[in-house]
Design a protein around this motif. Structure first.
Motif, short mmCIF file in Angstrom:
data_model
loop_
_atom_site.label_atom_id
_atom_site.label_comp_id
_atom_site.label_asym_id
_atom_site.label_seq_id
_atom_site.Cartn_x
_atom_site.Cartn_y
_atom_site.Cartn_z
N ILE A 53 28.93 36.25 45.97
CA ILE A 53 28.43 36.05 44.60
C ILE A 53 29.39 36.68 43.59
O ILE A 53 29.76 36.08 42.59
N VAL A 54 29.81 37.91 43.88
CA VAL A 54 30.75 38.59 42.98
C VAL A 54 32.09 37.86 42.98
O VAL A 54 32.73 37.69 41.94
N GLY A 55 32.53 37.42 44.18
CA GLY A 55 33.78 36.69 44.26
C GLY A 55 33.78 35.45 43.41
O GLY A 55 34.80 35.08 42.80
N LEU A 56 32.64 34.79 43.34
CA LEU A 56 32.49 33.61 42.49
C LEU A 56 32.86 33.92 41.05
O LEU A 56 33.51 33.13 40.37
N LEU A 57 32.47 35.09 40.58
CA LEU A 57 32.68 35.47 39.18
C LEU A 57 34.10 35.97 38.90
O LEU A 57 34.63 35.75 37.82
N VAL A 58 34.70 36.64 39.89
CA VAL A 58 35.97 37.33 39.61
C VAL A 58 37.19 36.69 40.23
O VAL A 58 38.31 37.03 39.85
N GLN A 59 37.03 35.75 41.18
CA GLN A 59 38.20 35.21 41.87
C GLN A 59 39.17 34.52 40.92
O GLN A 59 40.37 34.77 40.98
N ALA A 60 38.68 33.63 40.09
CA ALA A 60 39.57 32.90 39.19
C ALA A 60 40.25 33.83 38.18
O ALA A 60 41.48 33.77 38.02
N PRO A 61 39.50 34.72 37.49
CA PRO A 61 40.19 35.67 36.60
C PRO A 61 41.17 36.56 37.35
O PRO A 61 42.25 36.89 36.84
N ALA A 62 40.81 36.96 38.58
CA ALA A 62 41.72 37.79 39.38
C ALA A 62 43.00 37.03 39.70
O ALA A 62 44.11 37.57 39.61
N GLY A 63 42.87 35.74 40.04
CA GLY A 63 44.05 34.93 40.31
C GLY A 63 44.94 34.79 39.09
O GLY A 63 46.17 34.89 39.19
N ALA A 64 44.33 34.56 37.93
CA ALA A 64 45.10 34.45 36.69
C ALA A 64 45.81 35.77 36.38
O ALA A 64 46.98 35.77 35.94
N PHE A 65 45.14 36.88 36.65
CA PHE A 65 45.76 38.19 36.41
C PHE A 65 46.93 38.42 37.36
O PHE A 65 47.98 38.95 36.96
N ILE A 66 46.77 38.01 38.63
CA ILE A 66 47.84 38.19 39.61
C ILE A 66 49.05 37.33 39.24
O ILE A 66 50.20 37.73 39.48
N ASP A 67 48.82 36.16 38.62
CA ASP A 67 49.93 35.35 38.13
C ASP A 67 50.76 36.13 37.11
O ASP A 67 51.99 35.99 37.06
N ARG A 68 50.10 36.94 36.31
CA ARG A 68 50.78 37.63 35.21
C ARG A 68 51.36 38.99 35.62
O ARG A 68 52.40 39.40 35.12
#
Length: 403
Positions: A53-68
């Motif tokens: 459930i938490v992964g659902l909320l944070v995975q995409a923002p975390a991926g965008a942050f890792i890109d940067r």
């Protein structure tokens, strides 16, 4: 070359040690709560679903942050220390809400591991060498899972089930040391986000709208989500079924099931990397097709040794899935500068379906029994296979068209 060799060896150790860290002891928590804490199946399902459930909320923002970010190694180290704290919290608390909170922490931090390691790998070796390197990463990852399962099974049987959590804490500390072996200067952070270069300059990142509007990306994401809708509860439910049949030896049975699967994955992952160089789709289709077969066998077989042997199918399927999923994401995001964001989107979809499936399977099993629960999951697995074969394109062709 010598410096990069050191970093690649560091990746080997990171992949090995990360195996049993990123999930905070994973499926052992389910059996621990059932056989030691005597929780009901529906409560266990909620706790097991919490990281998803938490992964659902944070995975995409975390991926965008890792890109940067250029601090990918630091993210891995901080995540490992947080996981260690979550494992300690489970041992020290027996009430529902503290344990649930610890699993929210696991879900928040585990979103870092897969995209960070994949990004660092891509940043070191580039897209051309990615297939075989991801296969090597996954082989070490599965070897780590196998070794950890052996140790955890012995600890759970002959010392205490709580000892498994302390073992995971030790692994977290060792993982921090392994990350430090990878040299920061060996990571090309433009490569690590899937940004192709033009005249020596990285291209601008594609917009989120462009990325998510791509039909190939959409159907691939749905297919992977459907796979995990069927797959996520299988091993926890198998562990519970084994635990109810023989509580004293439950940790040994569960460890044996994990060892069988992970042992097969060590070799299958290496093969998957090579086979995928000639096309991704047919390789991954095998993983999809084996899923409903495995679920049906779990439904109608009760012998613990036969159930453990069935995990050979999981070894083949998961060994293929772990490698080919990353390669297909890399293909679909090549030249967009959004490799890690797309990983986050896909893992968010996985998190959503895994959470819904874990909760739903827990309630079905509580009311109708394990056989019905496994049959329902087999039906979803069959649907996922049909959807994947009919609608998902061959992404190797997509990647080559961009070159």
């Amino acid at each position: 070359m010598e410096v990069k060799t050191r970093s690649l060896k560091g990746l080997d150790w990171v992949s090995l040690l990360m195996a049993d860290v990123k999930d905070g002891v994973g499926v052992y928590l389910s059996v621990y709560l059932l056989t030691v804490r005597h929780w009901s199946a529906d409560k266990i399902g909620i706790v097991i679903a919490a990281p998803s459930i938490v992964g659902l909320l944070v995975q995409a923002p975390a991926g965008a942050f890792i890109d940067r970010t250029r601090h990918k190694r630091l993210l891995l180290m901080v995540a490992s220390l947080i996981i260690a704290g979550c494992c300690l919290s489970v041992v020290l608390n027996s009430n529902f809400y503290p344990v649930l909170l610890s699993q929210f922490g696991v879900g928040f931090t585990q979103s870092v591991y897969a995209p960070c390691v994949a990004a660092i790998t891509l940043g070191i070796v580039g897209h051309a060498a990615l297939s075989q390197r991801i296969g090597r990463n996954e082989s070490f990852n599965h070897l780590g899972n196998m070794l950890a399962a052996i140790i955890a099974g012995v600890i759970g049987r002959y010392i205490s089930y709580e000892g498994i959590f302390y073992f995971s804490i030790v692994q977290c500390v060792l993982l921090v040391g392994a990350v430090l072996v990878v040299r920061e200067q060996d990571i090309d952070h433009d490569l690590a986000r899937g940004a192709a270069t033009a005249a020596g300059q990285p291209v601008s990142a594609a917009s989120v709208r462009e990325l998510l509007g791509n039909r190939s990306i959409l159907v691939f994401t749905v297919a992977i989500a459907l796979f995990h809708l069927a797959n996520a509860p299988l091993l926890p439910l198998l562990g519970q079924k084994l635990g109810l049949a023989d509580q004293q030896n439950s940790s040994l049975y569960l460890s044996a099931a994990i060892i069988v699967a992970q042992g097969v994955m060590v070799f299958v992952a290496k093969y998957a990397g090579k086979a995928s160089e000639n096309g991704r789709k047919k390789v991954l289709l095998v993983a999809f097709a084996l899923l409903p077969v495995r679920a049906l066998l779990f439904a109608f077989i009760d012998n613990p040794y036969a159930l453990i042997a069935i995990q050979l199918l999981d070894g083949i399927g998961a060994g293929l899935l772990g490698v080919v999923t990353i390669l297909m994401i890399a293909d679909l995001s090549s030249g967009t500068g959004r490799f890690n964001l797309l990983q986050g989107v896909v893992y968010s979809a996985i998190g959503l379906t895994a959470a819904l499936s874990s909760i739903g399977a827990g309630y079905v099993v509580e009311r109708f029994g394990y056989a019905v629960g496994f049959c329902a999951l087999a039906g979803v697995g069959a649907l996922a296979t049909i959807f994947y074969w009919v609608l998902v394109p061959e992404t190797k062709d997509i990647q080559l068209a961009k070159v």
